[in-house]
Design an enzyme around this catalytic site. Structure first.
Site, PDB file in Angstrom:
ATOM      1  N   CYS A 130       1.025  -0.975   0.043  1.00 50.86           N
ATOM      2  CA  CYS A 130       0.089   0.180   0.068  1.00 50.86           C
ATOM      3  C   CYS A 130       1.008   1.167  -0.024  1.00 50.86           C
ATOM      4  O   CYS A 130       1.747   1.518   0.764  1.00 50.86           O
ATOM      5  CB  CYS A 130      -1.085   0.025   1.172  1.00 50.86           C
ATOM      6  SG  CYS A 130      -1.868   1.490   1.479  1.00 50.86           S
ATOM      7  N   CYS A 151       0.101   2.989   3.729  1.00 58.24           N
ATOM      8  CA  CYS A 151       0.778   2.821   4.824  1.00 58.24           C
ATOM      9  C   CYS A 151       1.588   1.646   4.802  1.00 58.24           C
ATOM     10  O   CYS A 151       2.414   1.189   5.732  1.00 58.24           O
ATOM     11  CB  CYS A 151      -0.616   2.171   5.673  1.00 58.24           C
ATOM     12  SG  CYS A 151      -1.137   0.728   5.113  1.00 58.24           S
ATOM     13  N   CYS A 174      -6.411  -2.190   0.672  1.00 54.27           N
ATOM     14  CA  CYS A 174      -5.393  -2.596   1.839  1.00 54.27           C
ATOM     15  C   CYS A 174      -5.946  -3.170   2.796  1.00 54.27           C
ATOM     16  O   CYS A 174      -6.864  -2.692   3.485  1.00 54.27           O
ATOM     17  CB  CYS A 174      -4.722  -1.092   2.178  1.00 54.27           C
ATOM     18  SG  CYS A 174      -3.413  -1.266   3.404  1.00 54.27           S
ATOM     19  N   CYS A 182      -5.357  -0.181   6.019  1.00 56.89           N
ATOM     20  CA  CYS A 182      -5.858   0.966   6.361  1.00 56.89           C
ATOM     21  C   CYS A 182      -7.090   1.251   5.266  1.00 56.89           C
ATOM     22  O   CYS A 182      -7.450   0.027   4.695  1.00 56.89           O
ATOM     23  CB  CYS A 182      -4.547   1.914   5.768  1.00 56.89           C
ATOM     24  SG  CYS A 182      -4.074   2.189   4.155  1.00 56.89           S
ATOM     25  N   ASP A 220      20.235   0.255 -17.401  1.00 54.42           N
ATOM     26  CA  ASP A 220      19.935  -0.993 -16.634  1.00 54.42           C
ATOM     27  C   ASP A 220      18.939  -1.929 -17.288  1.00 54.42           C
ATOM     28  O   ASP A 220      17.748  -1.405 -17.311  1.00 54.42           O
ATOM     29  CB  ASP A 220      19.385  -0.547 -15.015  1.00 54.42           C
ATOM     30  CG  ASP A 220      19.160  -1.812 -14.386  1.00 54.42           C
ATOM     31  OD1 ASP A 220      19.318  -2.863 -14.776  1.00 54.42           O
ATOM     32  OD2 ASP A 220      19.175  -1.273 -12.982  1.00 54.42           O
TER      33      ASP A 220
END
Length: 423
Positions: free
Chosen positions: A207, A210, A223, A226, A349
């Site tokens: 999340c 949170c 989530c 939360c 990369d």
């Protein structure tokens, strides 16, 4: 003495300093093109902004501006929004994808009179460009990993959007299926939620609010720790149809751009155009005229074969592209040519190759070229894909049977292929 840069009508006279900047930028761009160094938009825009740092603000004052930003799909969606808004009047746009401030400035300088400005914006520059252009609408399509050597981690990018767009007066059109986008749009005053689905989910396990674990279902997410959850969308993609806020449905089968991702782009574009009063069926009808975008989806004849050119820059993009060339449940058909570079514009990369599910290509004849062809070959071998490596596109195409070849390439490899095959 500071020159005024307040609201003006589109195309209104510029102050002397801005006129000089525009002229210098156009001259620099023309010299760059004559020297064979590309379109000249970026270098011309850089010179113009050096001479007048407020030029983008001046060039967009008085226009109805739309900003489109995302990791994937922003060039195509920008093209679709621009086409839809032409139902209302002339549109200026950075249609070829020069999406940083210099390229945007050059595009706006080249079309001073258009009432609307539809602007593709690189994710990192969105808050700054929004402050300069004072847009009426901002479309946020998705956020996923990309250019790992120089781009911010996805949550950091979402935070940048969230802070930069807090209390924006613009209407934000946001993808309800992407938790990072939902969080990024969470402090905007006016949000229109769009459900367009999202195949790639590997950047949304935790999340953004949170840090708790997100529960991801096929068409929902929430989530466990939360109150973050998928908002109820006003617009949606339902198979081959757009579903508008009033429940009206508009068919998408007339779109010339292929695949689920482009149907999703069309729904987001229609929701964006609706902010300016363009009805959904009118927007989609206009989008049906778009057959290719900056070379993407072009079909060309080369060395006796028919090549379809497809761009894929990161794992999310490759996944959507595989849905075109190797649909799930369908028998493999036709050769696929892959090309990957790792130049500055691509990101140097290439570890992201290991995040792409190349098992989707099992059963296809796969031809490999590009600067990082050996890196890609190792990845394909691990995935159990039969492939051949070639030094150049000529040899790869000659090795394929007569007929159609799907060509998938990342950014600079795609541009090189376009030049080589005459697209």
């Amino acid at each position: 003495m500071t020159e005024p840069s307040g609201p003006a009508l589109a195309g209104a006279p510029l102050p002397a300093r801005a006129k000089v900047a525009v002229a210098a930028g156009k001259l620099t761009g023309a010299v760059s093109r004559a020297a064979g160094r590309g379109s000249g938009a970026v270098v011309g825009g850089r010179i113009a902004l050096k001479l007048d740092p407020e030029l983008l603000r001046r060039l967009t004052a008085g226009r109805a501006c739309v900003l489109i930003s995302a990791t994937n799909g922003k060039t195509t969606t920008t093209r679709l929004v621009a086409e839809a808004l032409r139902a209302k009047g002339p549109v200026a746009s950075n249609a070829l994808g020069a999406n940083m401030p210099a390229g945007i400035t050059a595009a706006m300088a080249n079309d001073r009179d258009a009432e609307f400005a539809v602007i593709e914006v690189d994710e990192k520059y969105l808050p700054g460009v929004a402050e300069q252009t004072k847009p009426r609408a901002i479309a946020l399509l998705n956020l996923s990993r990309d250019q790992l050597d120089r781009a911010a981690e996805t949550r950091m990018m979402a935070q940048k959007w969230r802070d930069g767009l807090a209390d924006t007066p613009a209407t934000v059109i946001a993808n309800a299926d992407d938790p990072l986008v939902v969080w990024a749009a969470g402090r905007a005053r006016d949000v229109v939620w769009v459900a367009v689905g999202q195949s790639w989910k590997d950047d949304a396990w935790s999340c953004p609010q949170c840090g708790g674990v997100l529960h991801l279902d096929s068409d929902d997410w929430s989530c466990g720790s939360c109150d973050m959850r998928r908002p109820r969308p006003q617009w949606a993609l339902d198979g081959d149809e757009l579903v508008a806020p009033d429940g009206a449905r508009v068919g998408l089968t007339g779109l010339k751009l292929p695949g689920r991702a482009n149907r999703a782009n069309a729904v987001s574009a229609a929701a964006t155009a609706a902010v300016f009063g363009v009805e959904a069926h009118v927007a989609i009808q206009r989008m049906e005229h778009v057959t290719a975008v900056a070379g993407r989806y072009d079909t060309v004849t080369y060395r006796g074969r028919t090549l379809r050119l497809l761009l894929a820059k990161n794992p999310a993009g490759w996944l959507e592209t595989f849905d075109l060339v190797s649909p799930r449940g369908a028998a493999p058909s036709g050769p696929v040519l892959l090309s990957v570079n790792a130049l500055s514009a691509d990101g140097t990369d290439t570890s992201w190759l290991w995040d792409v599910d190349y098992t989707r290509l099992v059963g296809h004849r796969v031809l490999v070229i590009g600067q990082r062809r050996l890196d890609l070959a190792v990845r394909l071998q691990v995935a159990g894909v039969d492939f051949q490596v070639f030094d150049d596109v000529e040899a790869a195409v000659d090795a394929a049977p007569a007929g159609a070849i799907d060509v998938i390439a990342n950014y600079t490899a795609f541009q090189q292929l376009r030049q080589k095959v005459g697209a």
